[in-house]
Design a protein around this motif. Structure first.
Motif, PDB file in Angstrom:
ATOM      1  N   GLY A 147      10.631 -12.645  40.436  1.00  0.00           N
ATOM      2  CA  GLY A 147       9.733 -14.046  40.513  1.00  0.00           C
ATOM      3  C   GLY A 147       9.527 -14.418  39.160  1.00  0.00           C
ATOM      4  N   GLU A 148       8.806 -15.436  39.229  1.00  0.00           N
ATOM      5  CA  GLU A 148       8.325 -16.084  37.971  1.00  0.00           C
ATOM      6  C   GLU A 148       6.962 -16.281  37.748  1.00  0.00           C
ATOM      7  OE1 GLU A 148       9.239 -20.701  38.913  1.00  0.00           O
ATOM      8  OE2 GLU A 148      10.915 -19.615  39.054  1.00  0.00           O
ATOM      9  N   VAL A 149       6.525 -16.345  36.709  1.00  0.00           N
ATOM     10  CA  VAL A 149       5.089 -16.832  36.477  1.00  0.00           C
ATOM     11  C   VAL A 149       4.829 -18.154  36.514  1.00  0.00           C
ATOM     12  CG1 VAL A 149       3.112 -16.360  34.865  1.00  0.00           C
ATOM     13  CG2 VAL A 149       4.989 -14.738  34.972  1.00  0.00           C
ATOM     14  N   ARG A 150       3.644 -18.292  37.649  1.00  0.00           N
ATOM     15  CA  ARG A 150       3.486 -19.768  37.958  1.00  0.00           C
ATOM     16  C   ARG A 150       1.910 -19.883  38.245  1.00  0.00           C
ATOM     17  NH1 ARG A 150       7.447 -21.896  42.503  1.00  0.00           N
ATOM     18  NH2 ARG A 150       6.323 -23.915  41.730  1.00  0.00           N
ATOM     19  N   ARG A 151       1.266 -20.781  37.669  1.00  0.00           N
ATOM     20  CA  ARG A 151      -0.209 -20.967  38.171  1.00  0.00           C
ATOM     21  C   ARG A 151      -0.335 -21.079  39.514  1.00  0.00           C
ATOM     22  NH1 ARG A 151      -5.076 -22.850  34.795  1.00  0.00           N
ATOM     23  NH2 ARG A 151      -3.898 -21.934  33.075  1.00  0.00           N
ATOM     24  N   THR A 152       0.517 -21.787  40.152  1.00  0.00           N
ATOM     25  CA  THR A 152       0.270 -22.135  41.457  1.00  0.00           C
ATOM     26  C   THR A 152       1.672 -22.166  42.108  1.00  0.00           C
ATOM     27  OG1 THR A 152       0.288 -24.471  41.398  1.00  0.00           O
ATOM     28  CG2 THR A 152      -1.683 -23.616  41.269  1.00  0.00           C
ATOM     29  N   GLY A 153       1.674 -22.218  43.448  1.00  0.00           N
ATOM     30  CA  GLY A 153       3.011 -22.154  43.974  1.00  0.00           C
ATOM     31  C   GLY A 153       3.125 -22.671  45.340  1.00  0.00           C
TER      32      GLY A 153
END
Length: 183
Positions: free
Chosen positions: A51-57
């Motif tokens: 995964g990747e760090v994202r604020r929203t998805g």
């Protein structure tokens, strides 16, 4: 991956399971890396999950004015006990499945439809019980979630090929697996 939902785990501690599915092929494979059923707090992230760090998805959605338009949806579902007729229909399906797996022929003409294929607890009702998902005997069934096209009366879209998704939890309740099955 698209965030599908969160589900409270039973037990004395406070733990939640979070379901994520990608739009790619392979979400039927419990360890294919195209889905994740993650446990928090105190859970382990399986080695196949990237995964990747994202604020929203991306989030759960249903179809808009055309087949390709995606409208985000948020749902809150409350569990309710099934009525006696639904329990009887489910039990008959289980008897049919178990008979088929043991090689005893049964007539499908008396087999009632199961109205709801989304539920928590109990045992899974696979579409193809003769080839169940390969999660291993140590995994406990947690829930099953019926797929939907996201149009008409469907509140959301989940592409399980017209089938049903299944979530499993490890014995120590620190890891999860998700897969789906269809006819």
């Amino acid at each position: 991956m698209t965030f599908i939902g969160q589900f409270p785990l039973p037990g004395s501690g406070v733990a939640m399971a979070y379901l994520f599915l990608s739009d790619e092929d392979g979400t039927f494979d419990p360890e294919g890396g195209e889905n994740a059923f993650l446990i928090q707090s105190g859970g382990r992230v399986p080695s196949f999950v990237r995964g990747e760090v994202r604020r929203t998805g991306p989030a759960l959605w249903r179809r808009g004015t055309d087949w390709f338009e995606r409208q985000p949806v948020e749902l809150r579902l409350d569990l309710k006990a099934p009525d006696e007729a639904a329990v009887a229909a489910f039990d008959r399906q289980v008897v049919f499945r178990d008979a088929a797996l043991s090689g005893v022929p049964m007539e499908e003409t008396d087999l009632p439809d199961v109205d709801c294929r989304s539920y928590v607890g109990g045992e899974p009702l696979f579409w193809q019980p003769w080839i169940p998902p390969e999660v291993g005997a140590s995994w406990r069934f947690f829930l099953q979630l019926d797929g939907a096209e996201g149009c008409g009366e469907d509140a959301f879209a989940l592409n399980f090929g017209g089938g049903t998704g299944y979530a499993f939890v490890s014995q120590d309740q620190r890891e999860g697996r998700f897969c789906w099955d269809c006819v």
